[in-house]
Motif scaffolding. Structure first.
Motif, mmCIF file in Angstrom:
data_model
loop_
_atom_site.group_PDB
_atom_site.id
_atom_site.type_symbol
_atom_site.label_atom_id
_atom_site.label_comp_id
_atom_site.label_asym_id
_atom_site.label_seq_id
_atom_site.Cartn_x
_atom_site.Cartn_y
_atom_site.Cartn_z
ATOM 1 N N ALA A 9 0.914 -1.375 -0.368
ATOM 2 C CA ALA A 9 -0.072 -0.210 -0.447
ATOM 3 C C ALA A 9 1.094 1.455 -0.261
ATOM 4 O O ALA A 9 0.332 2.275 -0.021
ATOM 5 N N ASP A 10 2.152 1.238 0.698
ATOM 6 C CA ASP A 10 2.462 2.761 0.193
ATOM 7 C C ASP A 10 3.492 2.749 -0.955
ATOM 8 O O ASP A 10 4.115 3.994 -0.958
ATOM 9 N N ALA A 11 4.057 1.834 -1.653
ATOM 10 C CA ALA A 11 4.299 1.594 -2.758
ATOM 11 C C ALA A 11 2.599 2.563 -3.421
ATOM 12 O O ALA A 11 4.000 2.737 -4.168
ATOM 13 N N ALA A 12 1.750 1.657 -3.706
ATOM 14 C CA ALA A 12 1.299 1.930 -4.711
ATOM 15 C C ALA A 12 0.610 3.821 -4.382
ATOM 16 O O ALA A 12 0.811 4.527 -5.416
ATOM 17 N N ARG A 13 0.413 4.035 -3.081
ATOM 18 C CA ARG A 13 0.515 5.537 -2.740
ATOM 19 C C ARG A 13 1.653 5.819 -3.720
ATOM 20 O O ARG A 13 1.564 7.376 -3.655
ATOM 21 N N ALA A 14 3.098 5.951 -3.502
ATOM 22 C CA ALA A 14 3.848 6.388 -3.715
ATOM 23 C C ALA A 14 4.296 6.723 -5.548
ATOM 24 O O ALA A 14 4.545 7.243 -6.112
ATOM 25 N N ARG A 15 3.604 5.570 -5.996
ATOM 26 C CA ARG A 15 3.367 5.257 -6.937
ATOM 27 C C ARG A 15 2.414 5.950 -8.160
ATOM 28 O O ARG A 15 2.405 6.536 -8.925
ATOM 29 N N GLY A 16 1.453 6.804 -7.200
ATOM 30 C CA GLY A 16 -0.038 7.283 -7.264
ATOM 31 C C GLY A 16 -0.417 6.124 -8.171
ATOM 32 O O GLY A 16 -1.636 6.864 -9.109
ATOM 33 N N ASP A 17 -0.962 5.396 -8.058
ATOM 34 C CA ASP A 17 -1.685 4.153 -8.964
ATOM 35 C C ASP A 17 -3.234 4.474 -8.257
ATOM 36 O O ASP A 17 -3.906 4.522 -7.099
ATOM 37 N N ALA A 18 -3.562 4.523 -9.473
ATOM 38 C CA ALA A 18 -5.630 4.830 -9.873
ATOM 39 C C ALA A 18 -6.278 3.742 -9.379
ATOM 40 O O ALA A 18 -5.960 2.637 -9.508
ATOM 41 N N LEU A 19 -7.240 4.641 -8.595
ATOM 42 C CA LEU A 19 -8.533 3.341 -8.041
ATOM 43 C C LEU A 19 -9.633 3.243 -8.891
ATOM 44 O O LEU A 19 -9.595 2.128 -9.092
ATOM 45 N N PRO A 20 -10.526 4.410 -9.628
ATOM 46 C CA PRO A 20 -11.013 3.949 -10.643
ATOM 47 C C PRO A 20 -10.676 2.758 -11.708
ATOM 48 O O PRO A 20 -9.905 2.280 -12.166
ATOM 49 N N GLY A 21 -11.877 1.705 -11.955
ATOM 50 C CA GLY A 21 -11.784 0.695 -13.043
ATOM 51 C C GLY A 21 -10.962 -0.482 -11.715
ATOM 52 O O GLY A 21 -11.334 -1.108 -12.698
ATOM 53 N N THR A 22 -11.033 -0.400 -10.987
ATOM 54 C CA THR A 22 -10.284 -1.764 -10.058
ATOM 55 C C THR A 22 -11.239 -2.806 -8.990
ATOM 56 O O THR A 22 -10.529 -3.391 -8.519
ATOM 57 N N ALA A 23 -12.547 -2.352 -9.322
ATOM 58 C CA ALA A 23 -13.250 -2.921 -8.512
ATOM 59 C C ALA A 23 -13.520 -3.903 -9.102
ATOM 60 O O ALA A 23 -14.108 -4.419 -10.465
ATOM 61 N N PRO A 24 -13.679 -5.804 -8.839
ATOM 62 C CA PRO A 24 -13.828 -6.702 -8.753
ATOM 63 C C PRO A 24 -15.160 -6.977 -9.536
ATOM 64 O O PRO A 24 -16.332 -6.579 -8.970
ATOM 65 N N TYR A 25 -15.360 -7.619 -10.020
ATOM 66 C CA TYR A 25 -17.373 -7.729 -10.731
ATOM 67 C C TYR A 25 -17.808 -8.653 -9.312
ATOM 68 O O TYR A 25 -17.345 -9.626 -8.888
ATOM 69 N N GLY A 26 -18.918 -8.372 -9.242
ATOM 70 C CA GLY A 26 -19.285 -9.093 -8.735
ATOM 71 C C GLY A 26 -21.425 -8.340 -8.062
ATOM 72 O O GLY A 26 -21.786 -7.125 -8.223
ATOM 73 N N LEU A 27 -22.150 -9.664 -8.248
ATOM 74 C CA LEU A 27 -23.485 -9.089 -7.760
ATOM 75 C C LEU A 27 -24.153 -9.656 -6.715
ATOM 76 O O LEU A 27 -24.786 -9.785 -5.777
ATOM 77 N N VAL A 28 -23.181 -11.068 -5.682
ATOM 78 C CA VAL A 28 -23.957 -11.246 -4.829
ATOM 79 C C VAL A 28 -22.786 -12.149 -4.461
ATOM 80 O O VAL A 28 -21.908 -12.322 -4.713
ATOM 81 N N THR A 268 -8.875 4.765 -21.931
ATOM 82 C CA THR A 268 -7.944 3.946 -22.804
ATOM 83 C C THR A 268 -7.436 2.979 -21.550
ATOM 84 O O THR A 268 -7.292 3.406 -20.276
ATOM 85 N N ALA A 269 -7.284 1.937 -21.903
ATOM 86 C CA ALA A 269 -6.594 0.846 -21.258
ATOM 87 C C ALA A 269 -5.526 0.040 -21.778
ATOM 88 O O ALA A 269 -5.129 0.208 -22.323
ATOM 89 N N HIS A 270 -4.512 -0.006 -20.586
ATOM 90 C CA HIS A 270 -2.990 -0.110 -21.224
ATOM 91 C C HIS A 270 -2.379 -0.684 -19.693
ATOM 92 O O HIS A 270 -2.937 0.149 -18.679
ATOM 93 N N ARG A 271 -1.403 -1.935 -19.879
ATOM 94 C CA ARG A 271 -0.168 -1.780 -18.432
ATOM 95 C C ARG A 271 0.489 -0.950 -18.403
ATOM 96 O O ARG A 271 1.061 -0.545 -18.800
ATOM 97 N N ALA A 272 0.452 -0.846 -17.110
ATOM 98 C CA ALA A 272 1.773 0.094 -16.020
ATOM 99 C C ALA A 272 2.533 -1.150 -15.994
ATOM 100 O O ALA A 272 3.331 -2.423 -15.970
ATOM 101 N N ALA A 273 3.744 -0.609 -15.942
ATOM 102 C CA ALA A 273 5.097 -1.009 -15.717
ATOM 103 C C ALA A 273 5.012 -1.822 -14.568
ATOM 104 O O ALA A 273 3.937 -2.110 -14.095
ATOM 105 N N PRO A 274 5.443 -3.205 -14.489
ATOM 106 C CA PRO A 274 5.707 -4.603 -13.764
ATOM 107 C C PRO A 274 5.768 -3.775 -12.415
ATOM 108 O O PRO A 274 7.427 -3.324 -12.100
ATOM 109 N N HIS A 275 5.050 -4.012 -10.919
ATOM 110 C CA HIS A 275 4.951 -3.990 -9.593
ATOM 111 C C HIS A 275 5.136 -4.728 -8.682
ATOM 112 O O HIS A 275 4.761 -5.814 -9.879
ATOM 113 N N GLN A 276 5.389 -4.764 -7.711
ATOM 114 C CA GLN A 276 5.170 -5.984 -6.680
ATOM 115 C C GLN A 276 4.069 -5.432 -6.499
ATOM 116 O O GLN A 276 3.727 -3.985 -5.819
ATOM 117 N N LEU A 277 2.584 -6.384 -6.724
ATOM 118 C CA LEU A 277 1.211 -5.283 -6.078
ATOM 119 C C LEU A 277 0.844 -5.946 -4.598
ATOM 120 O O LEU A 277 -0.359 -5.118 -4.101
#
Length: 298
Positions: A9-28, A268-277
């Motif tokens: 989480a520290d690394a993601a904040r330092a990179r500025g990882d975007a939040l929108p579009g990251t919710a897993p699909y699910g209805l139940v 526009t969809a694209h891949r970010a550089a590889p990181h430890q997630l």
């Protein structure tokens, strides 16, 4: 010399990882209260009676439901009496449905499996789930538990800690179900502010990962419209059209009546550089990003 410990989480904040579009699909969602320590793989790792465990797993898989272990914030003995289970079902009309029961013996969870074939009852308040699954990812515990504590102090009947909901690097993660809304990047103070607004019918773009009935490009489009126009109710904006040409998406988002303004959002969809997630393990992965490039009112 000891290597500095990695926190995703520290690394993601330092990179500025975007939040929108990251919710897993699910209805139940299937919730199973479990007081003892949670296995790293959640429900799959529970030592339950095999036939009942398989029955619930198969019933959930048949409707693409996600099984989450839950507990109230704070330590409780493993033998604290009957535990609760629930089936939460998203409804596009906003009449979200829930079915609650209790289990004492493993075999009682067969009732949860049967509830997956029933519609459930509308009118219940939403459930606020905070990922605090430390055995799955360290950041989920370090960031999730303070958020869970703050939320539970405010809404003790609505808030549960839960197992992995996806997106460890966005801890603290909060899922409001069956509304189907993911929030991330929270702490104790911001989690209370976000949930307070959500319960008042105001979803803000800040901290919004997405709506779980939408696909990532659609989630990003709705978040962009909310960021432009300000907070709105969960069902005020609907996706009324989606087209795709390679990595480029055009998503039409329509607002509430009487104006029902439509917005054409280019994503526009694209891949970010590889990181430890995640915290657990050095493997790297390239996350998919969904970047909004334009919004036009129709």
């Amino acid at each position: 010399m000891t290597a500095e410990r990695f926190f995703c989480a520290d690394a993601a904040r330092a990179r500025g990882d975007a939040l929108p579009g990251t919710a897993p699909y699910g209805l139940v969602w299937v919730l199973v209260e479990h007081h003892a320590p949670w296995p790293a793989n959640g429900y799959d790792g529970l030592p339950l009676e095999p036939a009942t465990k398989s029955r619930l797993y198969d019933a959930a898989r048949a409707v693409r439901a996600r099984i989450l272990l839950i507990r109230r914030h704070g330590r409780r003995p493993a033998d604290a009496g009957p535990r609760r289970w629930a089936v939460l079902r998203y409804d596009a009309t906003g009449a979200h449905r829930q079915h609650w029961g209790t289990w004492d013996r493993d075999e009682d969870l067969a009732l949860a499996a049967a509830a997956l074939d029933a519609p459930g009852e509308p009118g219940h308040p939403p459930v606020v789930l905070v990922c605090a699954h430390g055995r799955h990812d360290t950041c989920c515990a370090l960031r999730g538990r303070p958020a869970a504590r703050a939320l539970a102090e405010r809404w003790p009947e609505l808030v549960w800690e839960c197992t992995h909901v996806g997106g460890d690097r966005f801890a603290a993660n909060v899922l409001v179900a069956p509304d189907g809304v993911y929030y991330g990047g929270l702490d104790a103070a911001s989690s209370v502010a976000v949930v307070e607004q959500h319960l008042a019918g105001r979803v803000h773009a800040a901290h919004l990962r997405g709506y779980t009935d939408l696909f990532p490009a659609q989630q990003a489009a709705v978040a962009a419209v909310l960021a432009r126009n300000g907070p709105a109710g969960r069902h005020d904006y609907t996706v009324t059209g989606t087209s795709r040409a390679g990595p480029h998406w055009l998503v039409r988002v329509t607002g509430p009546p009487p104006r029902a303004t439509a917005y054409d959002v280019e994503v526009t969809a694209h891949r970010a550089a590889p990181h430890q997630l995640t915290c657990n393990g050095p493997a790297t992965s390239a996350a998919m990003l969904h970047e909004v490039t334009s919004i036009r009112a129709g």
